[in-house]
Design an enzyme around this catalytic site. Sequence first.
Site, mmCIF file in Angstrom:
data_model
loop_
_atom_site.group_PDB
_atom_site.id
_atom_site.type_symbol
_atom_site.label_atom_id
_atom_site.label_comp_id
_atom_site.label_asym_id
_atom_site.label_seq_id
_atom_site.Cartn_x
_atom_site.Cartn_y
_atom_site.Cartn_z
ATOM 1 N N SER B 95 0.587 -1.148 0.242
ATOM 2 C CA SER B 95 0.048 0.477 0.307
ATOM 3 C C SER B 95 0.569 1.270 0.316
ATOM 4 O O SER B 95 1.459 1.471 -0.679
ATOM 5 C CB SER B 95 -1.118 0.021 1.141
ATOM 6 O OG SER B 95 -2.156 1.005 1.041
ATOM 7 N N ASP B 217 -9.724 -4.217 -6.485
ATOM 8 C CA ASP B 217 -9.142 -3.593 -5.554
ATOM 9 C C ASP B 217 -9.865 -2.253 -5.500
ATOM 10 O O ASP B 217 -8.893 -1.343 -6.022
ATOM 11 C CB ASP B 217 -7.640 -3.518 -4.901
ATOM 12 C CG ASP B 217 -6.392 -2.705 -4.133
ATOM 13 O OD1 ASP B 217 -8.079 -2.306 -3.126
ATOM 14 O OD2 ASP B 217 -5.809 -2.392 -3.932
ATOM 15 N N HIS B 245 -7.467 -4.512 -1.044
ATOM 16 C CA HIS B 245 -6.213 -4.438 -1.183
ATOM 17 C C HIS B 245 -5.394 -5.391 0.232
ATOM 18 O O HIS B 245 -3.285 -4.744 0.103
ATOM 19 C CB HIS B 245 -6.169 -3.022 -0.112
ATOM 20 C CG HIS B 245 -5.339 -1.761 -0.074
ATOM 21 N ND1 HIS B 245 -5.054 -2.188 -1.582
ATOM 22 C CD2 HIS B 245 -4.908 -1.204 0.141
ATOM 23 C CE1 HIS B 245 -4.449 -0.889 -1.446
ATOM 24 N NE2 HIS B 245 -3.618 -0.678 -0.031
#
Lengths: 373, 265
Positions: B95, B217, B245
């Site tokens: 991320s 996602d 995610h």
Amino acid sequence: MSGLEQDAEDLYENAPCGYVSTLPDGTIIRINGTLLTWLGYTRDDLVGRRRFADLLTVGGRIYHETHYAPLLAMQGSISGIALELRAADGAKLPVLVSSTVKDTKVIRTVVFDARDRRTYEQELLRARRQAERLAGTLQQTLLPPSLADVPGLRIASHYHPASTDQVGGDFYDLFPLADDRWAFFLGDVSGKGAAAAVVTSLTRYTMRASAVHNPDPVAVLRDLNAVLNREYAGADRRFATVLTGLLVPDGDGFAVTMATGGHPPALLISADGSAEYQHIPGGQLVGPLRDAHFASIDLRLRPGDTLLLYTDGLTEARTAHGRYNEQALREYVLTRELTTAPALVEELTRLLAGFGEGLDDDTALLALSVPPA
Amino acid sequence: MDVRTRNNVVVTGREDGPALLLAHGFGCDQNLWRLVTPILAERFRVVLFDYVGSGRSDLTAWRPQRYSRLDGYAEDVLEICRALDLRDVVFVGHSVSAMVGVLATIAEPDRFAKLVLVTPSPRYVDDGDYRGGFSQADIDELLESLESNYLGWSAAMAPVIMGNPDRPELGRELQNAFCRTDPAIARVFARTTFLADNRADLPKVPVPTLAIECAQDVIAPPEVGRYVCDQIPGCRLVTLDATGHCPQLSAPEATAEAIAGFVES
């Protein structure tokens, strides 16, 4: 009686809460009538077509992906999380959501309407902010907006309130007297809240007035003792611990006369790197005794010296190894080679922040240093 | 303060294996890697840590100025590499940590052998032709909701997770076990994450790079993964048949396999 509640299907469909079952990828495979009604969708709109996260507001979706789903994956269940659903007509519906993962990897989620709770929370938040604003304003009136400039002296202070909605009982000040002399004090009155604030206020103006009249620190404490003893003679006993001093320029430094009324000793950090507490034997609490005894010492602040005054919020903070204490403070200061008041106060502010919830009392710091030669 | 303690550094796996530095993103801590770590540990030396402000890091070391910029997080990474004398490191960032890895490899190219970006996004907000997946209004709504706390990104969250609001110590225990968050710190991290724009840094990545994205996602949609890889010289893109995610949780085997295959290639 039991005959009235035999239909499990009806109980599921028309329960007073929403039910939704999803595949591991979030795809909705079953949803009850209650939740469909809240959202304004038909079953065909959602089942097999939409994922649970699609029903959330954007903020809720990010929260779901970064917190909710990972925690659910790690724990197998999660409960009572506040999220917002977005209904078919765009309206936001505040809900509390709980989920469990079954052996089959299907996620079962129950959704409670939280509109009332949200209103209540927002009301609480609003009331809290108002209380914090009031306490903050009151606190400002008890602390000097700025300390006097003293030529040849660096001064730094910090005040850490134990809570944002309670006024604390710690105080400090530094102000000019006639003839190139300055007085300072730092102390702590018993109790917290509005009642303590009244005592703090009385203490501050009594000491300022008294020091102008007679700058001898012991005389200032005697005056304060007389006032507190008289004002709080009844059931509402109030007392204070105070360190107060007189600063007089003396060559390349300052001569300091400092008196205590039952207050923890100041720490003198010398230019040679040593740090010693300045004990003043015989200074009693200010207020409870009509004829309390106060004592003073004389010391010199030389170039590179720093004098630190603090309240016991610092030395009595709870740590993993018990209460922080004077010994720990001295060692902390010794290992850091801090030669100016601002650097010392900045470092101690960091230390205070590090105590987190262990710091449960107000804490005031006042440091005075003579710049190194 | 020792960096290992400050960042709660945990080293596991084969001592003689290549070093993998696994970096968590916004929202949790090194626990996010718990399902892939045992797989990777068989072949690699695995180094886990929490950014200052997350998990079991030393919260007293947190400074709003430093951690309001992704460079501040990259400094954490570089300081850990120095403290452990890690060389030829493969940095795996999830991320927002993907962009932290981009910044760290640009800052000290000699330190890193390869870079793995898990569900990366160089910018979450749409900008002209660029599609980040969120409008500025979306992100404003998110940040506003963080400020007002109504999503429950607050200390109140832990007790309700346990369903024992009258026994907050249980919540604290659990919060410590997993995604411990100080709400004030979480707000700064969210702001830093969702307002960052690191598109201009991508062409400067100096090491071989693998990007791993999920087929579905909502935080980093597929076109963002493609964009990242198009911008980084010689980047390889793997799309996992996974949702969400966090593929290291939803598809741990496939995620570990993609990382291992790239490291050993």
